[in-house]
Each structure stands twice: as structure tokens, then as C-alpha cells.
Design a protein around this motif. Sequence first.
Motif, PDB file in Angstrom:
ATOM      1  N   SER A   1       2.503   0.359   6.666  1.00  0.00           N
ATOM      2  CA  SER A   1       2.005   1.354   5.704  1.00  0.00           C
ATOM      3  C   SER A   1       2.080   2.764   6.287  1.00  0.00           C
ATOM      4  CB  SER A   1       0.587   1.023   5.250  1.00  0.00           C
ATOM      5  OG  SER A   1      -0.293   0.974   6.337  1.00  0.00           O
TER       6      SER A   1
ATOM      7  N   SER B   1      -4.322  -0.857   1.387  1.00  0.00           N
ATOM      8  CA  SER B   1      -3.264  -1.732   1.898  1.00  0.00           C
ATOM      9  C   SER B   1      -3.709  -2.594   3.071  1.00  0.00           C
ATOM     10  CB  SER B   1      -2.045  -0.900   2.303  1.00  0.00           C
ATOM     11  OG  SER B   1      -2.351  -0.041   3.380  1.00  0.00           O
TER      12      SER B   1
ATOM     13  N   LEU C   1       1.330  -4.959  -0.622  1.00  0.00           N
ATOM     14  CA  LEU C   1       1.436  -4.195  -1.865  1.00  0.00           C
ATOM     15  C   LEU C   1       2.871  -4.294  -2.346  1.00  0.00           C
ATOM     16  CD1 LEU C   1      -0.605  -1.010  -0.933  1.00  0.00           C
ATOM     17  CD2 LEU C   1      -1.355  -2.982  -2.244  1.00  0.00           C
TER      18      LEU C   1
ATOM     19  N   ALA D   1       4.658  -0.513  -2.855  1.00  0.00           N
ATOM     20  CA  ALA D   1       3.833   0.375  -2.045  1.00  0.00           C
ATOM     21  C   ALA D   1       4.192   1.841  -2.257  1.00  0.00           C
ATOM     22  CB  ALA D   1       3.950   0.007  -0.568  1.00  0.00           C
TER      23      ALA D   1
ATOM     24  N   TYR E   1       2.892   2.965  -5.584  1.00  0.00           N
ATOM     25  CA  TYR E   1       1.435   3.051  -5.515  1.00  0.00           C
ATOM     26  C   TYR E   1       1.007   4.335  -4.817  1.00  0.00           C
ATOM     27  CZ  TYR E   1      -3.386   1.592  -4.681  1.00  0.00           C
ATOM     28  OH  TYR E   1      -4.750   1.523  -4.641  1.00  0.00           O
TER      29      TYR E   1
END
Length: 171
Positions: free
Chosen positions: A7, A47, A52, A55, A58
Motif C-alpha cells: 500500500s 488497507s 483491496l 486500491a 479507492y
Amino acid sequence: MAGNSPSLTLFMRQRPALVSYASTIIGNRVQAEDLVQEAWLRFDEASKGRFLEDATGYLYRIVRNLALDSKRSAARERSVTGGADYDIAVQTSAADSPDPETIALYKDDYAKVMQAMAELPDRTRIACEMHRFGGAKLREIALFLDVSVPLAHKLVAEGIDHCRERLGGWP
């Protein structure tokens, strides 16, 4: 936060584009930088421990929502304190001072609410105080009390219902 988490890698790769995206919405690059940092904190929290599916999408939605909220907030602030309207805003605020009768009325209501809150079980009282007086979100209340979000919602609702019964219609 892990140093090389997927992430974080995604965020760092998208960061310049996110700042540009936020800048186009709010019109201020410095604010956009702050907003993107806030988006990272929210994205990182969301996350943690889960996959996710989209991602990147999002992350952009978080930035867009924060930017639009910021823009609306700035517009509201300008409408109240805008240049020529500043004198009107000051007069309105001064005219909105409560009269002694209103103060006495709400003082009694306050005492009734505090009495009703004192009658609640501790968890319910804390949840209700955090939500109604502290502005805490249900997720924050659940985390603080170490309960589920639905239980936090139930505790708040029970507390509010109890106070309404004691006051005869508290909003």
C-alpha cells in the motif's frame, strides 16, 4: 506501518498524480499536499490486513471526497465571513445571543440531561457522551470501548433514547 508495504509503494507511486488531482479540485497545491497526506492515513488504515480489489481507484476516491469536503467547507466559511458580508456576520452573531429566559430554560434541560446520563450504565454513558458531546464516530467509539461497531451504535441509541424519555423529546 511496514517500510515496504504494497500500500505504501502504491501510494508513493501515485502521490504526485494525487496531489495534482486534488489541486485541480480545490485550487491550492499546498492544501492538496495536506489533503493527500490525510488520504494516505485513511487509505493505510483501510488497507491494513486486507486486500483491496481496486486500491488505486479507492485511493483516488478518498482524495476526491476529501477535496470536495474541503472545497465545501471553504465555501461555507467564505459565505459567513466573506469580505463585504463580514459586518453582517458579526451583527448576526451578536443578535443571536440568548436572552436570560432562554439561558434559564436550557440550564434546566442541561441538568436533566446530565441526570439522565448519570442513570446510564458506564459503557452506554461513555458511548453516548463520545457521540453526542464529543462528535466521535461509531468506529472510534467501538475502538475505544473495545466493542463492535453495531454494539457501539446500539449503546449510543440506547443512551439517546433514555435521555429523550427523561426530557420528553430531546433531539
